[in-house]
Design a protein around this motif. Structure first.
Motif, PDB file in Angstrom:
ATOM      1  N   HIS A 155       1.198  -1.281   0.085  1.00 16.14           N
ATOM      2  CA  HIS A 155       0.122  -0.347  -0.060  1.00 16.14           C
ATOM      3  C   HIS A 155       0.902   1.865   0.502  1.00 16.14           C
ATOM      4  CE1 HIS A 155      -3.546  -2.329   0.814  1.00 16.14           C
ATOM      5  NE2 HIS A 155      -3.552  -3.048   1.177  1.00 16.14           N
ATOM      6  N   SER A 156       2.328   1.254   0.291  1.00 17.61           N
ATOM      7  CA  SER A 156       2.982   2.350   0.504  1.00 17.61           C
ATOM      8  C   SER A 156       3.423   2.625  -1.294  1.00 17.61           C
ATOM      9  CB  SER A 156       4.465   2.242   1.449  1.00 17.61           C
ATOM     10  OG  SER A 156       5.127   3.559   0.973  1.00 17.61           O
ATOM     11  N   ASN A 157       2.944   4.249  -1.331  1.00 14.61           N
ATOM     12  CA  ASN A 157       2.846   4.632  -2.648  1.00 14.61           C
ATOM     13  C   ASN A 157       4.715   4.591  -3.015  1.00 14.61           C
ATOM     14  OD1 ASN A 157       0.938   4.834  -3.253  1.00 14.61           O
ATOM     15  ND2 ASN A 157       0.879   6.910  -2.773  1.00 14.61           N
ATOM     16  N   GLU A 158       5.941   5.077  -1.884  1.00 12.55           N
ATOM     17  CA  GLU A 158       7.306   5.131  -1.979  1.00 12.55           C
ATOM     18  C   GLU A 158       7.402   3.847  -2.402  1.00 12.55           C
ATOM     19  OE1 GLU A 158      10.768   7.190   0.922  1.00 12.55           O
ATOM     20  OE2 GLU A 158       8.247   7.756   1.520  1.00 12.55           O
ATOM     21  N   ILE A 159       7.487   3.275  -1.500  1.00 13.71           N
ATOM     22  CA  ILE A 159       8.137   1.833  -1.419  1.00 13.71           C
ATOM     23  C   ILE A 159       7.448   1.083  -2.767  1.00 13.71           C
ATOM     24  CG2 ILE A 159       7.956  -0.135  -0.774  1.00 13.71           C
ATOM     25  CD1 ILE A 159       8.962   1.397   1.122  1.00 13.71           C
ATOM     26  N   LYS A 160       6.384   1.252  -3.134  1.00 14.34           N
ATOM     27  CA  LYS A 160       5.638   0.134  -4.625  1.00 14.34           C
ATOM     28  C   LYS A 160       6.488   1.134  -5.648  1.00 14.34           C
ATOM     29  CE  LYS A 160       1.282   0.834  -4.029  1.00 14.34           C
ATOM     30  NZ  LYS A 160      -0.191   0.758  -4.758  1.00 14.34           N
ATOM     31  N   ALA A 161       7.177   2.356  -5.808  1.00  9.98           N
ATOM     32  CA  ALA A 161       7.670   3.179  -6.899  1.00  9.98           C
ATOM     33  C   ALA A 161       9.172   2.701  -6.648  1.00  9.98           C
ATOM     34  CB  ALA A 161       7.598   4.225  -6.204  1.00  9.98           C
ATOM     35  N   LEU A 162       9.684   2.464  -5.955  1.00 14.17           N
ATOM     36  CA  LEU A 162      10.977   1.919  -5.769  1.00 14.17           C
ATOM     37  C   LEU A 162      10.591   0.657  -6.166  1.00 14.17           C
ATOM     38  CD1 LEU A 162      12.160   3.021  -1.705  1.00 14.17           C
ATOM     39  CD2 LEU A 162      12.516   3.561  -4.023  1.00 14.17           C
ATOM     40  N   ILE A 163       9.813  -0.097  -6.244  1.00 15.32           N
ATOM     41  CA  ILE A 163      10.172  -1.652  -6.370  1.00 15.32           C
ATOM     42  C   ILE A 163       9.634  -1.753  -8.215  1.00 15.32           C
ATOM     43  CG2 ILE A 163       8.663  -4.158  -6.603  1.00 15.32           C
ATOM     44  CD1 ILE A 163       7.780  -3.444  -3.724  1.00 15.32           C
ATOM     45  N   ASP A 164       9.108  -0.707  -8.434  1.00 12.11           N
ATOM     46  CA  ASP A 164       8.119  -0.585  -9.629  1.00 12.11           C
ATOM     47  C   ASP A 164       9.239  -0.081 -10.428  1.00 12.11           C
ATOM     48  OD1 ASP A 164       6.140  -1.226  -8.966  1.00 12.11           O
ATOM     49  OD2 ASP A 164       5.183   0.459  -9.415  1.00 12.11           O
ATOM     50  N   ARG A 165      10.494   0.982 -10.105  1.00 14.95           N
ATOM     51  CA  ARG A 165      11.414   1.753 -10.451  1.00 14.95           C
ATOM     52  C   ARG A 165      12.743   0.193 -11.259  1.00 14.95           C
ATOM     53  NH1 ARG A 165      16.416   4.573  -8.486  1.00 14.95           N
ATOM     54  NH2 ARG A 165      17.382   5.761 -10.129  1.00 14.95           N
ATOM     55  N   ALA A 166      13.181  -0.432  -9.474  1.00 19.64           N
ATOM     56  CA  ALA A 166      14.065  -0.901 -10.152  1.00 19.64           C
ATOM     57  C   ALA A 166      13.730  -2.337 -11.385  1.00 19.64           C
ATOM     58  CB  ALA A 166      14.202  -1.786  -8.440  1.00 19.64           C
ATOM     59  N   TRP A 167      12.423  -2.393 -11.363  1.00 23.16           N
ATOM     60  CA  TRP A 167      12.273  -3.833 -12.344  1.00 23.16           C
ATOM     61  C   TRP A 167      11.529  -3.157 -13.510  1.00 23.16           C
ATOM     62  CZ3 TRP A 167      12.448  -5.169  -7.165  1.00 23.16           C
ATOM     63  CH2 TRP A 167      13.224  -6.885  -6.794  1.00 23.16           C
ATOM     64  N   GLY A 168      11.616  -2.063 -13.765  1.00 22.17           N
ATOM     65  CA  GLY A 168      11.046  -1.649 -15.502  1.00 22.17           C
ATOM     66  C   GLY A 168       9.993  -1.709 -15.480  1.00 22.17           C
ATOM     67  N   VAL A 169       9.626  -1.594 -13.839  1.00 18.62           N
ATOM     68  CA  VAL A 169       7.425  -1.461 -14.112  1.00 18.62           C
ATOM     69  C   VAL A 169       6.324   0.251 -14.728  1.00 18.62           C
ATOM     70  CG1 VAL A 169       5.449  -1.949 -13.301  1.00 18.62           C
ATOM     71  CG2 VAL A 169       7.246  -3.874 -13.039  1.00 18.62           C
ATOM     72  N   ILE A 170       6.609  -0.126 -15.509  1.00 19.26           N
ATOM     73  CA  ILE A 170       5.582   1.912 -15.374  1.00 19.26           C
ATOM     74  C   ILE A 170       4.130   1.330 -15.704  1.00 19.26           C
ATOM     75  CG2 ILE A 170       6.157   1.107 -18.107  1.00 19.26           C
ATOM     76  CD1 ILE A 170       6.779   4.156 -18.251  1.00 19.26           C
ATOM     77  N   HIS A 171       3.154   1.707 -15.483  1.00 17.29           N
ATOM     78  CA  HIS A 171       1.649   1.964 -15.587  1.00 17.29           C
ATOM     79  C   HIS A 171       1.809   2.875 -16.695  1.00 17.29           C
ATOM     80  CE1 HIS A 171       2.050   0.159 -11.760  1.00 17.29           C
ATOM     81  NE2 HIS A 171       2.915   0.656 -11.286  1.00 17.29           N
ATOM     82  N   ASN A 172       0.173   2.645 -17.568  1.00 21.37           N
ATOM     83  CA  ASN A 172      -0.624   3.552 -17.892  1.00 21.37           C
ATOM     84  C   ASN A 172       0.214   3.470 -19.239  1.00 21.37           C
ATOM     85  OD1 ASN A 172      -2.705   4.516 -16.002  1.00 21.37           O
ATOM     86  ND2 ASN A 172      -0.958   6.014 -15.618  1.00 21.37           N
ATOM     87  N   LYS A 173       0.524   1.828 -19.608  1.00 16.16           N
ATOM     88  CA  LYS A 173       1.187   2.235 -20.708  1.00 16.16           C
ATOM     89  C   LYS A 173       0.739   2.498 -22.240  1.00 16.16           C
ATOM     90  CE  LYS A 173       4.533  -1.937 -19.919  1.00 16.16           C
ATOM     91  NZ  LYS A 173       4.823  -3.763 -19.513  1.00 16.16           N
ATOM     92  N   THR A 180       9.332   4.531 -20.566  1.00 13.93           N
ATOM     93  CA  THR A 180       9.962   3.091 -19.471  1.00 13.93           C
ATOM     94  C   THR A 180      11.397   4.116 -19.073  1.00 13.93           C
ATOM     95  OG1 THR A 180       8.586   2.440 -20.512  1.00 13.93           O
ATOM     96  CG2 THR A 180      10.257   1.182 -19.243  1.00 13.93           C
ATOM     97  N   PRO A 181      11.400   3.922 -18.247  1.00 18.29           N
ATOM     98  CA  PRO A 181      12.802   4.387 -16.828  1.00 18.29           C
ATOM     99  C   PRO A 181      14.221   3.964 -17.234  1.00 18.29           C
ATOM    100  CG  PRO A 181      11.417   4.802 -15.188  1.00 18.29           C
ATOM    101  CD  PRO A 181      10.455   4.559 -16.883  1.00 18.29           C
ATOM    102  N   ALA A 182      15.363   3.611 -17.646  1.00 18.15           N
ATOM    103  CA  ALA A 182      15.697   2.612 -17.121  1.00 18.15           C
ATOM    104  C   ALA A 182      16.073   2.073 -16.128  1.00 18.15           C
ATOM    105  CB  ALA A 182      17.479   3.136 -17.672  1.00 18.15           C
ATOM    106  N   PRO A 183      16.074   0.882 -15.530  1.00 13.34           N
ATOM    107  CA  PRO A 183      16.410   0.088 -14.362  1.00 13.34           C
ATOM    108  C   PRO A 183      17.524   0.893 -13.546  1.00 13.34           C
ATOM    109  CG  PRO A 183      15.590  -1.648 -15.733  1.00 13.34           C
ATOM    110  CD  PRO A 183      15.605  -0.599 -16.640  1.00 13.34           C
ATOM    111  N   PRO A 184      17.824   1.371 -12.476  1.00 14.46           N
ATOM    112  CA  PRO A 184      18.685   1.602 -11.765  1.00 14.46           C
ATOM    113  C   PRO A 184      19.890   0.646 -12.282  1.00 14.46           C
ATOM    114  CG  PRO A 184      17.436   0.966 -10.447  1.00 14.46           C
ATOM    115  CD  PRO A 184      16.224   0.883 -11.768  1.00 14.46           C
ATOM    116  N   PRO A 185      21.315   1.026 -11.732  1.00 15.63           N
ATOM    117  CA  PRO A 185      22.627   0.229 -11.956  1.00 15.63           C
ATOM    118  C   PRO A 185      22.456  -0.679 -11.100  1.00 15.63           C
ATOM    119  CG  PRO A 185      22.814   2.687 -11.688  1.00 15.63           C
ATOM    120  CD  PRO A 185      21.847   2.410 -12.105  1.00 15.63           C
ATOM    121  N   PRO A 186      23.832  -2.024 -10.754  1.00 15.66           N
ATOM    122  CA  PRO A 186      23.293  -2.311 -10.189  1.00 15.66           C
ATOM    123  C   PRO A 186      24.406  -1.813  -9.042  1.00 15.66           C
ATOM    124  CG  PRO A 186      24.324  -3.895 -11.555  1.00 15.66           C
ATOM    125  CD  PRO A 186      23.817  -2.376 -12.290  1.00 15.66           C
ATOM    126  N   GLU A 187      24.383  -0.874  -8.994  1.00 18.37           N
ATOM    127  CA  GLU A 187      25.585  -0.078  -7.562  1.00 18.37           C
ATOM    128  C   GLU A 187      24.663   0.220  -6.645  1.00 18.37           C
ATOM    129  OE1 GLU A 187      26.241   1.478 -11.324  1.00 18.37           O
ATOM    130  OE2 GLU A 187      26.580  -0.810 -10.361  1.00 18.37           O
TER     131      GLU A 187
END
Length: 338
Positions: A155-173, A180-187
């Motif tokens: 339910h946390s928008n902030e936490i879900k946004a971090l997860i979506d960004r890490a996995w390259g998930v985008i809503h409202n395609k 689609t933002p590029a997933p962050p680098p491994p570091e």
């Protein structure tokens, strides 16, 4: 079991694991789950005074009174779910915890406090003594923390946004302006590689070993698909860590004969040993860091105590002066005429 027009419908019951027999938070998987969330999704570790290792988290969990570590953890969890919350001081945060949790318990979403017989969530705070959350057993507090972590992941928008960004998930395609933002680098601390919690490795007996930070703490779990799955902390100090390596060495399979290859469990055992041995220098550096932080905390406490003593010694007793006024006309003192 229900019968409708001659048909028998059997209600499927959810799989129920036997209750844990752990006598300390270190031997509960929920402790690893909550502490991993703290390390991966918050900046509490290292920011909150005294929260440096899993052992610090467990010590705070065992305290029957309000403490800084647990108060700051609860504050962060509540703000992730209710950013506008204001009642977060240590004396009333327990009431806020109960209030926020009860909001989610009203829904049909199954939580840790779901009752199969009543088909609804039950209020875990009902019937607690006057001490409430703080005076409860560590098992209860750990369940509450686990539930807060699960609620934040959903339910946390902030936490879900971090997860979506890490996995390259985008809503409202379907929207053209969405890129689609590029997933962050491994570091990146919030990359998929860093947010994942995977075992460090497994031995030849298929026991999995877990770590969450650079401390000597290592957890061990057995086959999670069996109802008899076990979970425990196998080491918390450097000496125990070295002893763990020696035990694994003693159980290591012998070298294969000519023309034979190691089995997958044997290969995994060797890989686990190497990873554990390579971590010793990292652990030594972290132990030195934690000791330095704790020395600073001790020095701060000593200075505060000395300042309080000095203030007590130099404090002067103040009394109001007692003035005498000549308001009595019958006084013996009479001004002589000049």
């Amino acid at each position: 079991m229900k019968s409708t027009s001659g048909m028998i419908i059997v209600d499927k019951k959810a799989h129920i694991c036997p209750p844990s027999s752990a006598t300390h938070p270190s031997d509960r998987w929920e402790s690893l789950f909550v502490y991993a969330f703290i390390c991966k999704f918050t900046k509490l570790r290292g920011k909150v005074e005294g929260l440096e290792t899993p052992m610090d988290f467990e010590a705070a969990l065992l305290l029957p009174v309000p403490n800084t570590i647990m108060t700051q953890i609860l504050t962060r969890f509540i703000l992730n779910l209710r950013p506008q919350t204001r009642n977060l001081s240590s004396d009333i945060i327990a009431t806020t915890v109960a209030s926020v949790l009860q909001e989610y318990l009203k829904s049909n979403e199954r939580t840790v406090f779901w009752n199969d017989e009543w088909k609804r969530n039950v209020d875990p705070f009902q019937g607690l003594d006057d001490g409430g959350f703080w005076s409860s057993e560590w098992d209860f507090k750990l369940k509450v923390l686990r539930q807060f972590v699960e609620l934040q992941l959903v339910h946390s928008n902030e936490i879900k946004a971090l997860i979506d960004r890490a996995w390259g998930v985008i809503h409202n395609k379907h929207k053209k302006h969405e890129i689609t933002p590029a997933p962050p680098p491994p570091e990146d601390p919030y990359s998929m590689e860093n947010l994942l919690l995977v075992p460090l490795g497994q031995d030849c007996q298929r026991k999995r070993y877990w770590v969450i930070d650079d401390s000597p703490r290592v957890y061990m779990s057995t086959n999670p698909w069996k109802i008899t799955a076990a979970f425990e902390a196998v080491c918390s100090t450097r000496d125990e860590y070295v002893a763990l390596i020696e035990r694994l060495k003693s159980r290591a399979p012998p070298e294969p004969k000519n023309g034979q290859r190691r089995t997958k469990p044997e290969q995994a055992h060797s890989a686990l040993l190497k990873v554990l041995q390579d971590r010793i220098t990292i652990i030594d550096a972290d132990i030195a860091r934690v000791q330095k932080v704790r020395r600073k905390i001790e020095q701060k406490q000593i200075l505060m105590a000395q300042a309080e003593v000095r203030e007590t010694r130099t404090r002067r007793r103040t009394t109001r002066p007692d003035y005498a006024y000549l308001n009595n006309p019958d006084s013996e003192v009479i001004d002589e005429p000049k």
